[in-house]
Motif scaffolding. Sequence first.
Motif, PDB file in Angstrom:
ATOM      1  N   THR A  75      -5.514  -2.436  13.191  1.00 48.57           N
ATOM      2  CA  THR A  75      -4.770  -1.903  12.049  1.00 48.57           C
ATOM      3  C   THR A  75      -4.663  -2.952  10.954  1.00 48.57           C
ATOM      4  O   THR A  75      -4.880  -4.147  11.201  1.00 48.57           O
ATOM      5  CB  THR A  75      -3.365  -1.422  12.467  1.00 48.57           C
ATOM      6  N   ASP A  76      -4.308  -2.498   9.749  1.00 43.88           N
ATOM      7  CA  ASP A  76      -4.080  -3.416   8.626  1.00 43.88           C
ATOM      8  C   ASP A  76      -2.611  -3.807   8.513  1.00 43.88           C
ATOM      9  O   ASP A  76      -2.282  -4.930   8.153  1.00 43.88           O
ATOM     10  CB  ASP A  76      -4.513  -2.776   7.311  1.00 43.88           C
ATOM     11  N   HIS A  77      -1.735  -2.829   8.773  1.00 45.09           N
ATOM     12  CA  HIS A  77      -0.293  -3.060   8.621  1.00 45.09           C
ATOM     13  C   HIS A  77       0.461  -2.565   9.851  1.00 45.09           C
ATOM     14  O   HIS A  77       0.103  -1.555  10.446  1.00 45.09           O
ATOM     15  CB  HIS A  77       0.236  -2.351   7.371  1.00 45.09           C
ATOM     16  N   LEU A  78       1.509  -3.287  10.152  1.00 41.89           N
ATOM     17  CA  LEU A  78       2.387  -2.954  11.263  1.00 41.89           C
ATOM     18  C   LEU A  78       3.793  -2.800  10.690  1.00 41.89           C
ATOM     19  O   LEU A  78       4.230  -3.642   9.907  1.00 41.89           O
ATOM     20  CB  LEU A  78       2.351  -4.101  12.270  1.00 41.89           C
ATOM     21  N   MET A  79       4.451  -1.723  11.044  1.00 44.43           N
ATOM     22  CA  MET A  79       5.812  -1.495  10.573  1.00 44.43           C
ATOM     23  C   MET A  79       6.712  -1.337  11.783  1.00 44.43           C
ATOM     24  O   MET A  79       6.342  -0.696  12.763  1.00 44.43           O
ATOM     25  CB  MET A  79       5.859  -0.239   9.708  1.00 44.43           C
ATOM     26  N   VAL A  80       7.900  -1.934  11.695  1.00 41.22           N
ATOM     27  CA  VAL A  80       8.879  -1.862  12.772  1.00 41.22           C
ATOM     28  C   VAL A  80      10.196  -1.427  12.166  1.00 41.22           C
ATOM     29  O   VAL A  80      10.593  -1.922  11.104  1.00 41.22           O
ATOM     30  CB  VAL A  80       9.054  -3.233  13.472  1.00 41.22           C
ATOM     31  N   ALA A  81      10.876  -0.488  12.830  1.00 43.19           N
ATOM     32  CA  ALA A  81      12.173   0.000  12.350  1.00 43.19           C
ATOM     33  C   ALA A  81      13.104   0.204  13.528  1.00 43.19           C
ATOM     34  O   ALA A  81      12.659   0.421  14.654  1.00 43.19           O
ATOM     35  CB  ALA A  81      12.002   1.314  11.587  1.00 43.19           C
ATOM     36  N   PRO A 130       0.830  -1.200   0.000  1.00 40.46           N
ATOM     37  CA  PRO A 130       0.000   0.000   0.000  1.00 40.46           C
ATOM     38  C   PRO A 130       0.871   1.260   0.000  1.00 40.46           C
ATOM     39  O   PRO A 130       1.937   1.289   0.635  1.00 40.46           O
ATOM     40  CB  PRO A 130      -0.800  -0.101   1.297  1.00 40.46           C
ATOM     41  N   PRO A 131       0.442   2.311  -0.706  1.00 43.74           N
ATOM     42  CA  PRO A 131       1.231   3.549  -0.769  1.00 43.74           C
ATOM     43  C   PRO A 131       1.584   4.119   0.603  1.00 43.74           C
ATOM     44  O   PRO A 131       2.683   4.633   0.792  1.00 43.74           O
ATOM     45  CB  PRO A 131       0.335   4.510  -1.554  1.00 43.74           C
ATOM     46  N   LEU A 132       0.686   4.003   1.560  1.00 47.27           N
ATOM     47  CA  LEU A 132       0.941   4.513   2.906  1.00 47.27           C
ATOM     48  C   LEU A 132       2.138   3.802   3.542  1.00 47.27           C
ATOM     49  O   LEU A 132       2.996   4.436   4.156  1.00 47.27           O
ATOM     50  CB  LEU A 132      -0.307   4.330   3.776  1.00 47.27           C
ATOM     51  N   VAL A 184       9.026   4.521  19.990  1.00 49.41           N
ATOM     52  CA  VAL A 184       8.012   5.489  19.563  1.00 49.41           C
ATOM     53  C   VAL A 184       6.976   4.750  18.734  1.00 49.41           C
ATOM     54  O   VAL A 184       7.313   4.027  17.798  1.00 49.41           O
ATOM     55  CB  VAL A 184       8.623   6.644  18.739  1.00 49.41           C
ATOM     56  N   LEU A 185       5.712   4.920  19.087  1.00 46.83           N
ATOM     57  CA  LEU A 185       4.607   4.308  18.369  1.00 46.83           C
ATOM     58  C   LEU A 185       3.809   5.405  17.694  1.00 46.83           C
ATOM     59  O   LEU A 185       3.409   6.378  18.339  1.00 46.83           O
ATOM     60  CB  LEU A 185       3.716   3.528  19.335  1.00 46.83           C
ATOM     61  N   LEU A 186       3.597   5.256  16.391  1.00 43.54           N
ATOM     62  CA  LEU A 186       2.784   6.192  15.603  1.00 43.54           C
ATOM     63  C   LEU A 186       1.597   5.416  15.053  1.00 43.54           C
ATOM     64  O   LEU A 186       1.773   4.451  14.306  1.00 43.54           O
ATOM     65  CB  LEU A 186       3.589   6.774  14.447  1.00 43.54           C
ATOM     66  N   ASP A 187       0.387   5.835  15.395  1.00 45.81           N
ATOM     67  CA  ASP A 187      -0.825   5.146  14.958  1.00 45.81           C
ATOM     68  C   ASP A 187      -1.524   5.992  13.903  1.00 45.81           C
ATOM     69  O   ASP A 187      -1.984   7.091  14.191  1.00 45.81           O
ATOM     70  CB  ASP A 187      -1.740   4.910  16.156  1.00 45.81           C
ATOM     71  N   PHE A 188      -1.589   5.468  12.680  1.00 45.76           N
ATOM     72  CA  PHE A 188      -2.270   6.145  11.581  1.00 45.76           C
ATOM     73  C   PHE A 188      -3.554   5.411  11.198  1.00 45.76           C
ATOM     74  O   PHE A 188      -4.059   5.567  10.092  1.00 45.76           O
ATOM     75  CB  PHE A 188      -1.345   6.242  10.362  1.00 45.76           C
ATOM     76  N   GLY A 189      -4.089   4.607  12.096  1.00 43.17           N
ATOM     77  CA  GLY A 189      -5.305   3.847  11.805  1.00 43.17           C
ATOM     78  C   GLY A 189      -4.981   2.573  11.051  1.00 43.17           C
ATOM     79  O   GLY A 189      -4.813   1.521  11.648  1.00 43.17           O
ATOM     80  N   GLU A 190      -4.865   2.672   9.746  1.00 42.80           N
ATOM     81  CA  GLU A 190      -4.590   1.477   8.938  1.00 42.80           C
ATOM     82  C   GLU A 190      -3.118   1.059   8.971  1.00 42.80           C
ATOM     83  O   GLU A 190      -2.761  -0.006   8.476  1.00 42.80           O
ATOM     84  CB  GLU A 190      -5.041   1.689   7.497  1.00 42.80           C
ATOM     85  N   LEU A 191      -2.265   1.883   9.557  1.00 39.61           N
ATOM     86  CA  LEU A 191      -0.846   1.580   9.707  1.00 39.61           C
ATOM     87  C   LEU A 191      -0.379   2.016  11.095  1.00 39.61           C
ATOM     88  O   LEU A 191      -0.625   3.151  11.505  1.00 39.61           O
ATOM     89  CB  LEU A 191      -0.020   2.309   8.642  1.00 39.61           C
ATOM     90  N   VAL A 192       0.308   1.117  11.783  1.00 38.43           N
ATOM     91  CA  VAL A 192       0.939   1.446  13.061  1.00 38.43           C
ATOM     92  C   VAL A 192       2.442   1.266  12.876  1.00 38.43           C
ATOM     93  O   VAL A 192       2.892   0.207  12.427  1.00 38.43           O
ATOM     94  CB  VAL A 192       0.415   0.566  14.213  1.00 38.43           C
ATOM     95  N   VAL A 193       3.201   2.312  13.197  1.00 39.11           N
ATOM     96  CA  VAL A 193       4.653   2.300  13.034  1.00 39.11           C
ATOM     97  C   VAL A 193       5.311   2.291  14.405  1.00 39.11           C
ATOM     98  O   VAL A 193       4.995   3.122  15.258  1.00 39.11           O
ATOM     99  CB  VAL A 193       5.133   3.537  12.233  1.00 39.11           C
ATOM    100  N   ALA A 217      -1.738  11.337  12.238  1.00 43.95           N
ATOM    101  CA  ALA A 217      -1.587  10.327  13.292  1.00 43.95           C
ATOM    102  C   ALA A 217      -2.737  10.477  14.281  1.00 43.95           C
ATOM    103  O   ALA A 217      -3.022  11.583  14.742  1.00 43.95           O
ATOM    104  CB  ALA A 217      -0.252  10.493  14.002  1.00 43.95           C
ATOM    105  N   VAL A 218      -3.385   9.362  14.610  1.00 39.90           N
ATOM    106  CA  VAL A 218      -4.461   9.401  15.598  1.00 39.90           C
ATOM    107  C   VAL A 218      -3.921   9.182  16.999  1.00 39.90           C
ATOM    108  O   VAL A 218      -4.622   9.417  17.973  1.00 39.90           O
ATOM    109  CB  VAL A 218      -5.581   8.377  15.281  1.00 39.90           C
ATOM    110  N   GLY A 219      -2.666   8.762  17.075  1.00 39.98           N
ATOM    111  CA  GLY A 219      -2.028   8.575  18.372  1.00 39.98           C
ATOM    112  C   GLY A 219      -0.527   8.479  18.232  1.00 39.98           C
ATOM    113  O   GLY A 219      -0.021   7.928  17.262  1.00 39.98           O
ATOM    114  N   VAL A 220       0.183   9.068  19.189  1.00 37.63           N
ATOM    115  CA  VAL A 220       1.642   9.000  19.237  1.00 37.63           C
ATOM    116  C   VAL A 220       2.028   8.738  20.686  1.00 37.63           C
ATOM    117  O   VAL A 220       1.567   9.431  21.583  1.00 37.63           O
ATOM    118  CB  VAL A 220       2.299  10.311  18.743  1.00 37.63           C
ATOM    119  N   GLU A 221       2.870   7.737  20.883  1.00 40.25           N
ATOM    120  CA  GLU A 221       3.318   7.386  22.234  1.00 40.25           C
ATOM    121  C   GLU A 221       4.837   7.260  22.251  1.00 40.25           C
ATOM    122  O   GLU A 221       5.429   6.787  21.285  1.00 40.25           O
ATOM    123  CB  GLU A 221       2.714   6.044  22.681  1.00 40.25           C
ATOM    124  N   GLY A 222       5.458   7.667  23.336  1.00 39.29           N
ATOM    125  CA  GLY A 222       6.875   7.428  23.555  1.00 39.29           C
ATOM    126  C   GLY A 222       7.843   8.391  22.909  1.00 39.29           C
ATOM    127  O   GLY A 222       9.054   8.206  23.004  1.00 39.29           O
TER     128      GLY A 222
END
Length: 128
Positions: A47-53, A17-19, A91-100, A79-84
């Motif tokens: 979420t639909d996708h989880l990304m880890v870096a 997905p482009p996101l 650091v967790l970034l929640d974009f709904g369909e993607l959590v980074v 972002a609907v939520g940011v933690e840490g």
Amino acid sequence: MLGGIRMSSVAPIATVPPLVELAAQAIWDKKGFEVVALRVKELAQYTDHLMVASATSDRHAQAIADSVEEALRLAGHKAVGVEGRSQGRWVLLDFGELVVHVFHRPVREYYEIERLYRDVPKVDWAQV
């Protein structure tokens, strides 16, 4: 293999997905590494996708998170939520369909979050 984590041999995600691709590019732009993107929508309702870096330091993790948030904001995704962010270790970034998740590398090795999702499809970045 990542810090003792053996990633699954599940077939790679055919289309990214482009996101997800945009978030990955923002991570790489800030020299983030060990980027893993997983399709979890069959397992997770949040979420639909989880990304880890990974990042080399807490400040590096904060810079990567800022880069991802800015790139996605410019593309119309807030972002609907940011933690840490203030600590930078995870650091967790929640974009709904993607959590980074952006980890300082020792923290990523400790939590081994990918282990929870070892049987889901992941992006093969070499094919993207």
